[in-house]
Design a protein around this motif. Structure first.
Motif, PDB file in Angstrom:
ATOM      1  N   ALA A   5       3.234   0.380   3.506  1.00 20.91           N
ATOM      2  CA  ALA A   5       3.626  -0.945   3.969  1.00 20.91           C
ATOM      3  C   ALA A   5       3.634  -1.889   2.790  1.00 20.91           C
ATOM      4  CB  ALA A   5       2.671  -1.453   5.048  1.00 20.91           C
ATOM      5  N   ASN A   6       4.480  -2.913   2.879  1.00 26.98           N
ATOM      6  CA  ASN A   6       4.418  -3.968   1.886  1.00 26.98           C
ATOM      7  C   ASN A   6       4.696  -5.305   2.539  1.00 26.98           C
ATOM      8  OD1 ASN A   6       7.228  -3.974   2.097  1.00 26.98           O
ATOM      9  ND2 ASN A   6       7.517  -2.843   0.189  1.00 26.98           N
ATOM     10  N   MET A   9      -7.100 -15.857  -1.838  1.00 18.45           N
ATOM     11  CA  MET A   9      -8.111 -14.896  -2.278  1.00 18.45           C
ATOM     12  C   MET A   9      -7.513 -13.763  -3.099  1.00 18.45           C
ATOM     13  SD  MET A   9     -10.873 -16.168  -1.146  1.00 18.45           S
ATOM     14  CE  MET A   9     -12.046 -14.834  -1.323  1.00 18.45           C
ATOM     15  N   ASN A  10      -6.192 -13.831  -3.340  1.00 19.99           N
ATOM     16  CA  ASN A  10      -5.510 -12.772  -4.095  1.00 19.99           C
ATOM     17  C   ASN A  10      -5.822 -11.389  -3.523  1.00 19.99           C
ATOM     18  OD1 ASN A  10      -4.333 -14.589  -5.859  1.00 19.99           O
ATOM     19  ND2 ASN A  10      -5.959 -14.414  -7.366  1.00 19.99           N
ATOM     20  N   THR A  11      -5.736 -11.295  -2.209  1.00 20.73           N
ATOM     21  CA  THR A  11      -6.146 -10.070  -1.533  1.00 20.73           C
ATOM     22  C   THR A  11      -5.072  -9.616  -0.555  1.00 20.73           C
ATOM     23  OG1 THR A  11      -8.475 -10.717  -1.708  1.00 20.73           O
ATOM     24  CG2 THR A  11      -7.929  -9.023  -0.093  1.00 20.73           C
ATOM     25  N   VAL A  12      -4.889  -8.322  -0.478  1.00 20.48           N
ATOM     26  CA  VAL A  12      -4.008  -7.730   0.515  1.00 20.48           C
ATOM     27  C   VAL A  12      -4.837  -6.758   1.343  1.00 20.48           C
ATOM     28  CG1 VAL A  12      -3.208  -5.912  -1.063  1.00 20.48           C
ATOM     29  CG2 VAL A  12      -1.812  -6.542   0.928  1.00 20.48           C
ATOM     30  N   TYR A  13      -4.553  -6.733   2.634  1.00 21.82           N
ATOM     31  CA  TYR A  13      -5.296  -5.895   3.570  1.00 21.82           C
ATOM     32  C   TYR A  13      -4.370  -4.894   4.254  1.00 21.82           C
ATOM     33  CZ  TYR A  13      -8.518  -9.851   3.164  1.00 21.82           C
ATOM     34  OH  TYR A  13      -9.340 -10.843   2.687  1.00 21.82           O
ATOM     35  N   LEU A  14      -4.954  -3.821   4.717  1.00 18.41           N
ATOM     36  CA  LEU A  14      -4.230  -2.877   5.551  1.00 18.41           C
ATOM     37  C   LEU A  14      -5.145  -2.476   6.695  1.00 18.41           C
ATOM     38  CD1 LEU A  14      -1.544  -1.290   5.834  1.00 18.41           C
ATOM     39  CD2 LEU A  14      -2.748   0.655   4.797  1.00 18.41           C
ATOM     40  N   ARG A  15      -4.822  -2.961   7.874  1.00 17.31           N
ATOM     41  CA  ARG A  15      -5.568  -2.586   9.068  1.00 17.31           C
ATOM     42  C   ARG A  15      -4.916  -1.335   9.634  1.00 17.31           C
ATOM     43  NH1 ARG A  15     -10.368  -2.592  11.801  1.00 17.31           N
ATOM     44  NH2 ARG A  15     -10.008  -2.456  14.075  1.00 17.31           N
ATOM     45  N   MET A  16      -5.704  -0.289   9.780  1.00 14.61           N
ATOM     46  CA  MET A  16      -5.183   0.995  10.236  1.00 14.61           C
ATOM     47  C   MET A  16      -5.842   1.359  11.560  1.00 14.61           C
ATOM     48  SD  MET A  16      -5.135   3.051   6.601  1.00 14.61           S
ATOM     49  CE  MET A  16      -6.919   3.068   6.457  1.00 14.61           C
ATOM     50  N   ASN A  17      -5.052   1.317  12.614  1.00 14.72           N
ATOM     51  CA  ASN A  17      -5.534   1.675  13.948  1.00 14.72           C
ATOM     52  C   ASN A  17      -4.990   3.039  14.360  1.00 14.72           C
ATOM     53  OD1 ASN A  17      -6.851  -0.833  14.242  1.00 14.72           O
ATOM     54  ND2 ASN A  17      -5.010  -1.773  15.103  1.00 14.72           N
ATOM     55  N   ASN A  74       5.960  -9.400   1.325  1.00 18.14           N
ATOM     56  CA  ASN A  74       6.388 -10.245   0.217  1.00 18.14           C
ATOM     57  C   ASN A  74       5.677 -11.596   0.275  1.00 18.14           C
ATOM     58  OD1 ASN A  74       7.732 -11.796   2.133  1.00 18.14           O
ATOM     59  ND2 ASN A  74       9.768 -11.007   1.605  1.00 18.14           N
ATOM     60  N   SER A  75       6.017 -12.460  -0.658  1.00 14.27           N
ATOM     61  CA  SER A  75       5.312 -13.729  -0.757  1.00 14.27           C
ATOM     62  C   SER A  75       5.582 -14.637   0.432  1.00 14.27           C
ATOM     63  CB  SER A  75       5.695 -14.441  -2.057  1.00 14.27           C
ATOM     64  OG  SER A  75       7.096 -14.636  -2.127  1.00 14.27           O
ATOM     65  N   ALA A  76       6.663 -14.383   1.139  1.00 16.48           N
ATOM     66  CA  ALA A  76       6.982 -15.177   2.330  1.00 16.48           C
ATOM     67  C   ALA A  76       6.318 -14.618   3.581  1.00 16.48           C
ATOM     68  CB  ALA A  76       8.494 -15.232   2.534  1.00 16.48           C
ATOM     69  N   GLY A  77       5.677 -13.468   3.436  1.00 10.08           N
ATOM     70  CA  GLY A  77       5.003 -12.877   4.587  1.00 10.08           C
ATOM     71  C   GLY A  77       5.826 -11.858   5.342  1.00 10.08           C
ATOM     72  N   THR A  78       7.000 -11.545   4.842  1.00 12.24           N
ATOM     73  CA  THR A  78       7.829 -10.543   5.487  1.00 12.24           C
ATOM     74  C   THR A  78       7.255  -9.153   5.210  1.00 12.24           C
ATOM     75  OG1 THR A  78       9.781 -11.922   5.235  1.00 12.24           O
ATOM     76  CG2 THR A  78      10.140  -9.580   5.669  1.00 12.24           C
ATOM     77  N   THR A  79       7.130  -8.365   6.261  1.00 15.95           N
ATOM     78  CA  THR A  79       6.492  -7.055   6.135  1.00 15.95           C
ATOM     79  C   THR A  79       7.495  -5.924   6.321  1.00 15.95           C
ATOM     80  OG1 THR A  79       5.913  -7.076   8.481  1.00 15.95           O
ATOM     81  CG2 THR A  79       4.283  -7.931   6.934  1.00 15.95           C
ATOM     82  N   ASN A  80       7.092  -4.782   5.795  1.00 14.53           N
ATOM     83  CA  ASN A  80       7.914  -3.579   5.885  1.00 14.53           C
ATOM     84  C   ASN A  80       6.960  -2.407   6.042  1.00 14.53           C
ATOM     85  OD1 ASN A  80      10.268  -1.857   5.572  1.00 14.53           O
ATOM     86  ND2 ASN A  80       9.498  -1.413   3.517  1.00 14.53           N
ATOM     87  N   TYR A  81       7.273  -1.494   6.974  1.00 18.29           N
ATOM     88  CA  TYR A  81       6.378  -0.373   7.250  1.00 18.29           C
ATOM     89  C   TYR A  81       7.126   0.957   7.226  1.00 18.29           C
ATOM     90  CZ  TYR A  81       3.139  -3.891   9.062  1.00 18.29           C
ATOM     91  OH  TYR A  81       2.302  -4.969   9.193  1.00 18.29           O
ATOM     92  N   ALA A  82       6.411   1.976   6.822  1.00 18.91           N
ATOM     93  CA  ALA A  82       6.933   3.324   6.987  1.00 18.91           C
ATOM     94  C   ALA A  82       7.005   3.632   8.478  1.00 18.91           C
ATOM     95  CB  ALA A  82       6.027   4.329   6.284  1.00 18.91           C
ATOM     96  N   TRP A 127       0.841  -1.189   0.000  1.00 18.75           N
ATOM     97  CA  TRP A 127       0.000   0.000   0.000  1.00 18.75           C
ATOM     98  C   TRP A 127       0.881   1.245   0.000  1.00 18.75           C
ATOM     99  CZ3 TRP A 127      -5.220  -0.193  -0.451  1.00 18.75           C
ATOM    100  CH2 TRP A 127      -5.836  -1.425  -0.210  1.00 18.75           C
ATOM    101  N   TYR A 128       0.499   2.174  -0.837  1.00 14.48           N
ATOM    102  CA  TYR A 128       1.118   3.491  -0.888  1.00 14.48           C
ATOM    103  C   TYR A 128       0.036   4.517  -0.598  1.00 14.48           C
ATOM    104  CZ  TYR A 128       5.328   1.599  -3.118  1.00 14.48           C
ATOM    105  OH  TYR A 128       6.485   0.924  -3.380  1.00 14.48           O
ATOM    106  N   ARG A 129       0.444   5.721  -0.283  1.00 20.29           N
ATOM    107  CA  ARG A 129      -0.531   6.786  -0.099  1.00 20.29           C
ATOM    108  C   ARG A 129       0.017   8.101  -0.617  1.00 20.29           C
ATOM    109  NH1 ARG A 129      -0.519   7.358   6.545  1.00 20.29           N
ATOM    110  NH2 ARG A 129       1.545   8.342   6.745  1.00 20.29           N
ATOM    111  N   GLN A 130      -0.906   8.958  -0.973  1.00 16.21           N
ATOM    112  CA  GLN A 130      -0.533  10.277  -1.455  1.00 16.21           C
ATOM    113  C   GLN A 130      -1.460  11.295  -0.832  1.00 16.21           C
ATOM    114  OE1 GLN A 130      -0.355  10.749  -5.731  1.00 16.21           O
ATOM    115  NE2 GLN A 130       0.993  12.516  -5.539  1.00 16.21           N
ATOM    116  N   ALA A 131      -0.892  12.131   0.012  1.00 16.06           N
ATOM    117  CA  ALA A 131      -1.650  13.203   0.646  1.00 16.06           C
ATOM    118  C   ALA A 131      -1.661  14.425  -0.271  1.00 16.06           C
ATOM    119  CB  ALA A 131      -1.021  13.546   1.989  1.00 16.06           C
ATOM    120  N   PRO A 132      -2.615  15.307  -0.091  1.00 16.24           N
ATOM    121  CA  PRO A 132      -2.689  16.510  -0.937  1.00 16.24           C
ATOM    122  C   PRO A 132      -1.391  17.298  -0.900  1.00 16.24           C
ATOM    123  CG  PRO A 132      -4.684  16.271   0.349  1.00 16.24           C
ATOM    124  CD  PRO A 132      -3.736  15.222   0.851  1.00 16.24           C
TER     125      PRO A 132
END
Length: 125
Positions: free
Chosen positions: A49-50, A75-83, A52-60, A36-41
């Motif tokens: 965050a991203n 399900m070919n799906t990626v999620y982003l839970r934002m708390n 990989n196929s092994a499940g390793t994550t990386n966050y800003a 997931w990427y984002r672009q603010a005004p």
């Protein structure tokens, strides 16, 4: 043709949570990194965050400890839970995937990158 459809964006108050989903359809290759990427005004697009196929994550750094990325390969799906959302999280969020496609019997491949159209997240104070 590969298509990415994002959902889950909307309006939230500071401190609340949202979950974004991105479903990949039309894919005939192997899904590698998803993110997931984002672009603010007025700002450039940035990595949130991203995974990989092994499940390793990386966050800003700005979202570490608050956001969680996950994927469902079946399900070919990626999620982003934002708390604990804050006003600075307001942006258009884009799904991004990397696909490896085998092009011949010898195993030659090409890597392709796809983007969703984005979903708007607005956080009010």
């Amino acid at each position: 043709q590969v298509q990415l459809v994002e959902s889950g964006g909307g309006l939230a108050r500071a401190g609340e949570s949202l979950t974004l989903s991105c479903v990949v359809s039309g894919n005939r290759g192997r899904l590698n990194a998803m993110g997931w990427y984002r672009q603010a005004p007025g700002k450039e697009r940035e990595l949130v965050a991203n995974i990989n196929s092994a499940g390793t994550t990386n966050y800003a750094d700005s979202v570490k400890g608050r956001f969680t990325i996950s994927r469902d390969n079946a399900m070919n799906t990626v999620y982003l839970r934002m708390n604990s959302l804050n006003v600075q999280d307001t942006a258009v969020y884009y799904c991004n995937v990397h696909v490896r496609v085998i092009v011949n019997v010898e195993g030659a491949y090409v890597d392709r990158e796809y983007w969703g159209k984005g979903t708007l997240v607005t956080v009010s104070s």
